[in-house]
Design an enzyme around this catalytic site. Structure first.
Site, PDB file in Angstrom:
ATOM      1  CB  CYS A 382      -1.007   0.001   0.652  1.00 40.44           C
ATOM      2  SG  CYS A 382      -1.044   1.470   1.698  1.00 40.44           S
ATOM      3  CG  HIS A 508      -3.910  -2.464   3.545  1.00 40.66           C
ATOM      4  ND1 HIS A 508      -2.716  -3.110   3.344  1.00 40.66           N
ATOM      5  CD2 HIS A 508      -3.600  -1.170   3.811  1.00 40.66           C
ATOM      6  CE1 HIS A 508      -1.720  -2.250   3.489  1.00 40.66           C
ATOM      7  NE2 HIS A 508      -2.225  -1.069   3.772  1.00 40.66           N
ATOM      8  CD  GLU A 510      -4.130  -6.359   2.618  1.00 42.80           C
ATOM      9  OE1 GLU A 510      -4.793  -5.916   1.660  1.00 42.80           O
ATOM     10  OE2 GLU A 510      -3.112  -5.799   3.062  1.00 42.80           O
TER      11      GLU A 510
HETATM   12  N1  GLN Z   1       4.425   3.697   2.806  1.00 43.66           N
HETATM   13  C1  GLN Z   1       3.219   4.018   2.150  1.00 43.66           C
HETATM   14  C2  GLN Z   1       2.455   5.136   2.842  1.00 43.66           C
HETATM   15  O1  GLN Z   1       2.662   5.405   3.999  1.00 43.66           O
HETATM   16  C3  GLN Z   1       2.344   2.791   1.958  1.00 43.66           C
HETATM   17  C4  GLN Z   1       1.908   2.148   3.237  1.00 43.66           C
HETATM   18  C5  GLN Z   1       1.434   0.731   3.063  1.00 43.66           C
HETATM   19  O2  GLN Z   1       1.762   0.062   2.087  1.00 43.66           O
HETATM   20  N2  GLN Z   1       0.687   0.234   4.031  1.00 43.66           N
HETATM   21  O3  GLN Z   1       1.627   5.766   2.236  1.00 43.66           O
END
Ligand code: GLN
Length: 536
Positions: A382, A508, A510
């Site tokens: 992410c 994600h 995970e």
């Molecule tokens: N801050 C970033 C976004 O909003 C990544 C979010 C995250 O790592 N879950 O796109």
């Protein structure tokens, strides 16, 4: 069809005793007996969900397939049982009140005075029973966050009292308490447990089963004493000692008959003890894996629980590679060009962690640069993926000011940009791109080799995204966009094919790695980290 039965898991004396692990273990053991189960969590705080909470407050925010931001215990439920949780599995006081207040505004209560009892308690009961009535589970396990005696958990306990009364044998309460060891006296003390049970009883709830958390083995005498003082059958008192791994808990609980105690209380047939074959094989593999693979987590939260699912996914991946994963937290706020080599030394692979906001991002970019130029296996998740993309723009494409709109609204080279549908959103809670989305993997890509299927579904939690205007430039320079959402064309995965393992995912993975079904990306990443180590 058999009627749904309800198991309530409460906690006493102190928090952090591991109610989530006990609830997951009960779920696992009942599942092994062929029952269809689900596990739900009630959190007594006022936030609608933990999505707006800083991870320092409550650890990681876990995301369900249907896009609910939830407590990290739901991650345990899924990792232990392979069930998929949904919005219905995670409730807070805030959500309960919101729903009651919305109904009041609609006029649903026909002029009645709205009160904690019966309106809030009825709403809690409705949400417990909903799972049973709508999805026909054999067992619904409901974990109540917090500790008995907290002012804020009282409505939940009142709802349990009523449900136990209404449901009779179809409901049990499993109470998890603590038996402290006093070093000076060299004694284990049962008094706090007695008090905690008294507290429950004063609320009208008689626990049916007690799970005693302890750092030292409890002898029969102590178990008998607790049983006698707390009005609980002796075969319904089990202990939960500190274990080398949380994944040992179901086996320990089974050995002591936690599942049979619950079934007996509910007048259910006991039958044969399930073998837990695959689970035990995993534990066996885990015990045998002593060679170490070192993975560094580059992030800003120096707290075990902040990256809970990533940690568990890496431990699982280590086990399936016959290695023990050793994780080191590397604070991205403290990383500089000068110290990065020293701080990353000894790591066989690097995870660039997810996150929000400016703090610590330059360190993540420095780490991504170092691992890319030194060909160290790297997995960006992410925000981690976004930092890989920014690093590449700055150092390969030559856009020195490249950034994400999240960090610099005015940057000319917004290689990470706000998603179109996010532009007019002002409310922060529950408004990100959340939950499972489809992704199509590119032919001949490394990720396709790893997943072994072209169409995948992964869970998301973000507002910003790879800017497609730059895609061609990236591809020409060697960073490939290898996974895309088929409808929106959003880039979900980037990789640098020439390197050992340099992959970033906007999603994600995970959240989908479980004990018996470890996520292929983590397994392959750790495998490559091991190869990297042995070749070095
Ligand atoms: N801050 C970033 C976004 O909003 C990544 C979010 C995250 O790592 N879950 O796109």
């Amino acid at each position: 069809m058999a009627e749904t039965k309800y198991i309530f898991v409460t906690g006493g004396v102190v928090s952090s005793l591991g109610k989530g692990i006990i609830s997951s273990s009960i779920g696992k053991l009942l599942q092994a007996r062929g029952y269809n189960i689900t596990i739900q969590k009630f959190d007594p705080y006022i936030n609608i969900d933990p999505g707006t909470l800083n991870p320092y407050e409550h650890g990681e925010c876990y995301v369900t397939v249907d896009g609910m931001e939830t407590d990290l215990d739901l991650g345990h439920y899924e990792r232990f049982t392979d069930i998929k949780t949904t919005k219905a599995n995670s409730l807070t006081t805030g959500r309960i009140y919101k729903s009651v207040i919305d109904k009041e505004r609609r006029g649903d209560y026909l002029g009645k005075t709205i009160q904690v009892v019966p309106h809030i308690t009825d709403e809690i009961k409705r949400n417990v029973k909903l799972l049973g009535e709508k999805y026909h589970y054999d067992f619904v396990i409901t974990e109540i966050g917090g500790t008995v005696g907290d002012i804020e958990s009282t409505p939940f306990l009142e709802a349990i009292r009523q449900l136990k009364w209404e449901l009779g044998k179809k409901a049990v309460c499993v109470h998890l308490t603590y038996i402290p060891y006093l070093k000076a006296a060299q004694e284990l003390k049962t008094k706090p447990t007695q008090h905690s049970v008294k507290e429950l009883q004063s609320l009208g709830i008689q626990p049916d089963v007690l799970v005693l958390r302890t750092e030292k083995t409890l002898n029969e005498g102590i178990l008998k004493k607790v049983a006698a003082f707390c009005n609980v059958d002796i075969d319904c008192v089990v202990q939960s000692e500190d274990l080398p791994s949380i994944y040992e808990a179901p086996v320990r609980m089974q050995d002591q008959g936690l599942d049979t105690a619950i079934l007996k209380k509910m007048n259910q047939p006991i039958g044969e003890k399930p073998a837990l074959g695959p689970w035990k094989s995993f534990l066996e593999l885990r015990r045998k894996a002593t060679k170490e693979v070192h993975i560094g987590l580059v992030g800003k939260y120096d707290l075990q629980d902040a990256y809970k699912s990533i940690r568990e996914s890496l431990y699982q991946a280590g086990t399936y590679n016959n290695y023990k994963t050793v994780l080191t937290f590397i604070n991205s706020e403290k990383l500089t060009k000068e110290n990065v080599a020293e701080k990353l030394a000894g790591q066989d692979g690097i995870i660039i962690c997810p996150g929000f906001g400016q703090r610590g991002i330059e360190g993540k970019i420095i780490a991504a640069h170092y691992t890319r130029t030194h060909d160290i296996p790297t997995f960006g998740i992410c925000l981690g993926m976004q930092m890989m993309v920014i690093e590449f723009a700055r150092n390969v494409l030559g856009y020195e000011d490249a950034n994400s709109r999240e960090m610099d609204e005015k940057t000319e080279h917004n290689v990470i940009d706000i998603m179109e549908e996010q532009k007019n959103i002002t409310n922060m809670g529950g408004t990100m791109r959340l939950g499972a989305y489809e992704c199509v993997l590119k032919q001949k890509s490394r990720v396709l080799d790893i997943y072994k299927q072209e169409h995948i579904q992964e869970r998301h939690r973000h507002r910003y995204e790879f800017n497609n205007e730059y895609q061609k430039e990236y591809e020409r320079a060697g960073m490939a966009c290898v996974g895309k959402n088929p409808e929106s064309d959003l880039v979900e995965i980037v990789e640098i094919p020439g390197l050992k393992w340099y992959i970033g995912t906007q999603f994600h993975p995970e959240y989908q790695s479980t004990v018996l079904n470890p996520h292929p990306l983590f397994v392959n990443f750790v495998k490559t980290a091991i190869e990297n180590k042995t070749k070095a």
